[in-house]
Design a protein around this motif. Structure first.
Motif, PDB file in Angstrom:
ATOM      1  N   LEU A 180       0.866  -1.180   0.000  1.00 17.15           N
ATOM      2  CA  LEU A 180       0.000   0.000   0.000  1.00 17.15           C
ATOM      3  C   LEU A 180       0.904   1.232   0.000  1.00 17.15           C
ATOM      4  N   ILE A 181       1.076   1.838  -1.164  1.00 18.09           N
ATOM      5  CA  ILE A 181       1.961   2.992  -1.276  1.00 18.09           C
ATOM      6  C   ILE A 181       1.171   4.271  -1.082  1.00 18.09           C
ATOM      7  N   SER A 182       1.736   5.179  -0.295  1.00 12.89           N
ATOM      8  CA  SER A 182       1.071   6.438   0.015  1.00 12.89           C
ATOM      9  C   SER A 182       1.780   7.581  -0.709  1.00 12.89           C
ATOM     10  N   HIS A 183       1.038   8.336  -1.513  1.00 13.71           N
ATOM     11  CA  HIS A 183       1.595   9.496  -2.202  1.00 13.71           C
ATOM     12  C   HIS A 183       1.515  10.696  -1.267  1.00 13.71           C
ATOM     13  N   TYR A 201       7.709  -9.937  -7.025  1.00 19.73           N
ATOM     14  CA  TYR A 201       7.481 -10.703  -5.798  1.00 19.73           C
ATOM     15  C   TYR A 201       6.010 -11.086  -5.616  1.00 19.73           C
ATOM     16  N   ASP A 202       5.234 -10.928  -6.676  1.00 20.19           N
ATOM     17  CA  ASP A 202       3.823 -11.354  -6.681  1.00 20.19           C
ATOM     18  C   ASP A 202       3.021 -10.691  -5.559  1.00 20.19           C
ATOM     19  N   ALA A 203       3.197  -9.364  -5.433  1.00 25.22           N
ATOM     20  CA  ALA A 203       2.454  -8.599  -4.420  1.00 25.22           C
ATOM     21  C   ALA A 203       1.441  -7.689  -5.100  1.00 25.22           C
ATOM     22  N   ILE A 204       0.295  -7.526  -4.478  1.00 23.80           N
ATOM     23  CA  ILE A 204      -0.765  -6.654  -4.995  1.00 23.80           C
ATOM     24  C   ILE A 204      -0.423  -5.203  -4.654  1.00 23.80           C
ATOM     25  N   LEU A 205      -0.423  -4.339  -5.652  1.00 27.15           N
ATOM     26  CA  LEU A 205      -0.111  -2.926  -5.435  1.00 27.15           C
ATOM     27  C   LEU A 205      -1.391  -2.107  -5.310  1.00 27.15           C
ATOM     28  N   LEU A 206      -1.499  -1.351  -4.204  1.00 22.36           N
ATOM     29  CA  LEU A 206      -2.630  -0.463  -3.937  1.00 22.36           C
ATOM     30  C   LEU A 206      -2.085   0.944  -3.709  1.00 22.36           C
ATOM     31  N   ARG A 216      -0.682  13.473 -11.888  1.00 22.20           N
ATOM     32  CA  ARG A 216      -0.646  12.520 -12.990  1.00 22.20           C
ATOM     33  C   ARG A 216       0.743  11.906 -13.127  1.00 22.20           C
ATOM     34  N   TRP A 217       0.743  10.590 -13.357  1.00 20.91           N
ATOM     35  CA  TRP A 217       1.977   9.845 -13.606  1.00 20.91           C
ATOM     36  C   TRP A 217       1.946   9.361 -15.054  1.00 20.91           C
ATOM     37  N   GLN A 218       2.954   9.753 -15.823  1.00 20.56           N
ATOM     38  CA  GLN A 218       2.999   9.395 -17.246  1.00 20.56           C
ATOM     39  C   GLN A 218       1.689   9.751 -17.945  1.00 20.56           C
ATOM     40  N   ASP A 219       1.201  10.968 -17.655  1.00 20.71           N
ATOM     41  CA  ASP A 219      -0.013  11.524 -18.282  1.00 20.71           C
ATOM     42  C   ASP A 219      -1.299  10.791 -17.911  1.00 20.71           C
ATOM     43  N   LYS A 220      -1.248   9.981 -16.859  1.00 24.06           N
ATOM     44  CA  LYS A 220      -2.449   9.290 -16.397  1.00 24.06           C
ATOM     45  C   LYS A 220      -2.625   9.586 -14.915  1.00 24.06           C
ATOM     46  N   HIS A 221      -3.860   9.798 -14.496  1.00 24.75           N
ATOM     47  CA  HIS A 221      -4.100  10.153 -13.094  1.00 24.75           C
ATOM     48  C   HIS A 221      -3.543   9.086 -12.166  1.00 24.75           C
ATOM     49  N   THR A 222      -2.971   9.513 -11.030  1.00 24.27           N
ATOM     50  CA  THR A 222      -2.489   8.547 -10.042  1.00 24.27           C
ATOM     51  C   THR A 222      -3.628   7.614  -9.631  1.00 24.27           C
ATOM     52  N   GLY A 223      -3.243   6.384  -9.303  1.00 22.04           N
ATOM     53  CA  GLY A 223      -4.247   5.397  -8.916  1.00 22.04           C
ATOM     54  C   GLY A 223      -4.488   4.334  -9.964  1.00 22.04           C
ATOM     55  N   HIS A 224      -3.754   4.403 -11.088  1.00 17.60           N
ATOM     56  CA  HIS A 224      -3.939   3.430 -12.164  1.00 17.60           C
ATOM     57  C   HIS A 224      -2.818   2.408 -12.246  1.00 17.60           C
ATOM     58  N   ILE A 225      -1.688   2.651 -11.575  1.00 16.46           N
ATOM     59  CA  ILE A 225      -0.607   1.657 -11.592  1.00 16.46           C
ATOM     60  C   ILE A 225      -0.980   0.493 -10.677  1.00 16.46           C
ATOM     61  N   GLY A 226      -1.540   0.811  -9.527  1.00 16.89           N
ATOM     62  CA  GLY A 226      -2.057  -0.230  -8.642  1.00 16.89           C
ATOM     63  C   GLY A 226      -3.410  -0.726  -9.118  1.00 16.89           C
ATOM     64  N   ILE A 227      -3.875  -1.827  -8.528  1.00 16.91           N
ATOM     65  CA  ILE A 227      -5.155  -2.409  -8.942  1.00 16.91           C
ATOM     66  C   ILE A 227      -6.344  -1.590  -8.455  1.00 16.91           C
ATOM     67  N   ALA A 228      -6.137  -0.797  -7.405  1.00 18.58           N
ATOM     68  CA  ALA A 228      -7.200   0.057  -6.870  1.00 18.58           C
ATOM     69  C   ALA A 228      -6.556   1.180  -6.059  1.00 18.58           C
ATOM     70  N   SER A 229      -7.338   2.231  -5.802  1.00 18.63           N
ATOM     71  CA  SER A 229      -6.795   3.390  -5.091  1.00 18.63           C
ATOM     72  C   SER A 229      -7.887   4.062  -4.278  1.00 18.63           C
ATOM     73  N   ASP A 250     -10.636  -0.317 -11.632  1.00 23.65           N
ATOM     74  CA  ASP A 250     -11.179  -0.844 -12.890  1.00 23.65           C
ATOM     75  C   ASP A 250     -11.549  -2.319 -12.733  1.00 23.65           C
ATOM     76  N   ASP A 251     -11.390  -2.832 -11.524  1.00 20.41           N
ATOM     77  CA  ASP A 251     -11.659  -4.245 -11.250  1.00 20.41           C
ATOM     78  C   ASP A 251     -13.102  -4.415 -10.763  1.00 20.41           C
ATOM     79  N   PRO A 252     -13.942  -5.152 -11.487  1.00 21.06           N
ATOM     80  CA  PRO A 252     -15.358  -5.262 -11.100  1.00 21.06           C
ATOM     81  C   PRO A 252     -15.592  -5.984  -9.783  1.00 21.06           C
ATOM     82  N   ASP A 253     -14.764  -6.975  -9.467  1.00 21.70           N
ATOM     83  CA  ASP A 253     -14.950  -7.710  -8.210  1.00 21.70           C
ATOM     84  C   ASP A 253     -14.653  -6.817  -7.006  1.00 21.70           C
ATOM     85  N   ILE A 254     -13.583  -6.029  -7.087  1.00 17.78           N
ATOM     86  CA  ILE A 254     -13.248  -5.102  -5.998  1.00 17.78           C
ATOM     87  C   ILE A 254     -14.363  -4.080  -5.819  1.00 17.78           C
TER      88      ILE A 254
END
Length: 445
Positions: A180-183, A201-206, A216-229, A250-254
């Motif tokens: 869980l990374i905090s900006h 290391y097969d860890a889920i990034l949030l 924005r990171w690489q012209d995309k709003h923060t929160g898109h590199i991880g699976i959820a934010s 963007d994950d429907p189950d979450i």
């Protein structure tokens, strides 16, 4: 100084003299002067006269929508016939459109959103979660709330997660499946490298984006590199509803699980716009507890018009920030350093000012600097202060088990100043003057 600044400074001098002379004690002063203070020395200095904790006001449009909700009494998000009539559902739709996410669930706080990030991505009781050693206490609190165990990763002098230490901690904790990374304060680490480490290391990034709405990171709003934010609408953030938060993914189950945990019981998911279809809900309302973490219609009403003004406010914040950086670097660049934005951040949001005091400032001189600022109307926070909620030594409920020397050293000289949007430009000139003069005074003593 220009004429306006000169007049303002002279007025401040007169006001300070009047208060000091009129009172038999210094108790009447907003920022009491220590006994024996040389008033001539004080009044030769700049002084900040504005409240550093001034929040952004709610636009009239938001006030009116909230009033209409109160007139009808329909403040509960589900007390509507259709999703399109729900102020909260419309707010979720607008937040998702701004950040570019498919799904959004509004909650009563960002802390709730952080907790649900972990709950909805499979954190087991006692499961380890790697997170920044430098963040706000709400982050380890959310980990504890989700029954997880926080393990801290070093933060560097740019106030972001250290990638090398992330690799080290992931290797040392092979059973850790969540990062869980905090900006923190809108500062973003090398997210490509962070994602690469998590994948290795097969860890889920949030992502905790409480401070990075608009970044924005690489012209995309923060929160898109991880699976959820998660983003925040607490009073000191870019959108202000007093308290509030949003889980984005963007994950429907979450998304479906979040809505149910938050309180979409029985068939109430149909009164959302930004959640997946009914096939993703199935028996979830029977299987998952209802934590009643929904956002109120009143909170959503005051947030909605603020989304429309994000871009011009960001421009204003950034313009003032870079002017402040330029002034301090030019006048006292040998006394401090300013954290550098990570290459890859294509849009920054600098709604507050952080800097690191030079090594020449001993702990005693740091105390003098802070006191000098306070005496001249400018509260400056030291992140490493013994009572600061951003100092990991104060997280007794989730203590660090390993030494964190890099973070400890950074926190011991990292300072934080708010930049209220409602201030005038000349107030930030006063801020720069107080900071520079207080730095000089601390080194003189």
């Amino acid at each position: 100084l220009n004429s306006t600044q000169f007049i303002k400074m002279q007025f401040t001098k007169i006001a300070i003299y009047a208060l000091a002379l009129a009172a038999s004690t210094d108790a009447l002063l907003t920022n009491p002067l220590k006994t024996g203070t040389d008033l001539n020395k004080i009044t030769d200095r700049a002084y900040v006269t504005r409240d550093i904790k001034t929040p952004d006001p709610v636009p009239v449009e938001g006030q009116e929508e909230a009033l209409e909700l109160m007139k009808t009494g329909r403040m509960y998000r589900y007390n509507v016939l259709t999703a399109e009539e729900s102020t909260v559902s419309l707010c979720e739709q607008e937040i998702a459109a701004y950040t570019g996410h498919k799904y959004c669930v509004a909650l009563n706080s960002c802390g709730s959103a952080l907790m649900l990030l972990l709950k909805t991505t499979g954190l087991k009781p006692g499961g380890k979660v790697l997170s920044n050693a430098f963040t706000f206490g709400a982050v380890p609190s959310a980990i504890e709330h989700a029954n997880g165990k926080a393990v801290y990763v070093e933060s560097d002098y740019n106030h972001v997660m250290d990638v090398a230490d992330l690799h080290k901690k992931l290797e040392a904790n092979p059973d850790c499946k969540h990062v869980l990374i905090s900006h923190m304060r809108g500062k973003v680490a090398d997210m490509d490298a962070i994602k690469e480490a998590c994948d290795k290391y097969d860890a889920i990034l949030l992502e905790d984006c409480a401070h990075s709405l608009g970044v924005r990171w690489q012209d995309k709003h923060t929160g898109h590199i991880g699976i959820a934010s998660a983003v925040s609408s607490q009073s000191y953030k870019m959108i202000n509803s007093g308290e509030g938060g949003f889980l984005l993914t963007d994950d429907p189950d979450i998304a479906a699980r979040t809505a149910v945990y938050a309180g979409a019981y029985e068939g109430l998911a149909v009164k959302h716009i930004t959640v997946p279809g009914p096939e993703y809900f199935a028996d979830l309302p029977k299987e998952l507890p209802n934590y009643s973490l929904r956002m109120s219609g009143l909170s959503a009403a005051v947030v909605r018009p603020q989304i429309k003004t994000l871009e011009p406010r960001i421009e204003k914040y950034n313009r003032r920030y870079w002017k402040l950086v330029e002034t301090l670097t030019e006048r006292c660049g040998d006394m401090l350093t300013v954290p550098v934005d990570t290459p890859g951040m294509t849009t920054a949001v600098h709604d507050s000012f952080q800097f690191n005091l030079d090594k020449k400032f001993t702990p005693e001189k740091i105390d003098i600097f802070l006191e000098q600022c306070k005496t001249h109307g400018l509260p400056v926070e030291l992140f490493g202060h013994k009572s600061n909620a951003r100092n990991f030594v104060n997280w007794g409920f989730a203590p660090a088990e390993d030494p964190l020397p890099m973070t400890t050293d950074m926190l011991s000289r990292a300072c934080d100043v708010r930049m209220p949007l409602m201030w005038d430009d000349e107030d930030f000139e006063d801020m720069a003057n107080v900071l520079c003069e207080s730095l000089e005074a601390a080194l003189e003593e």
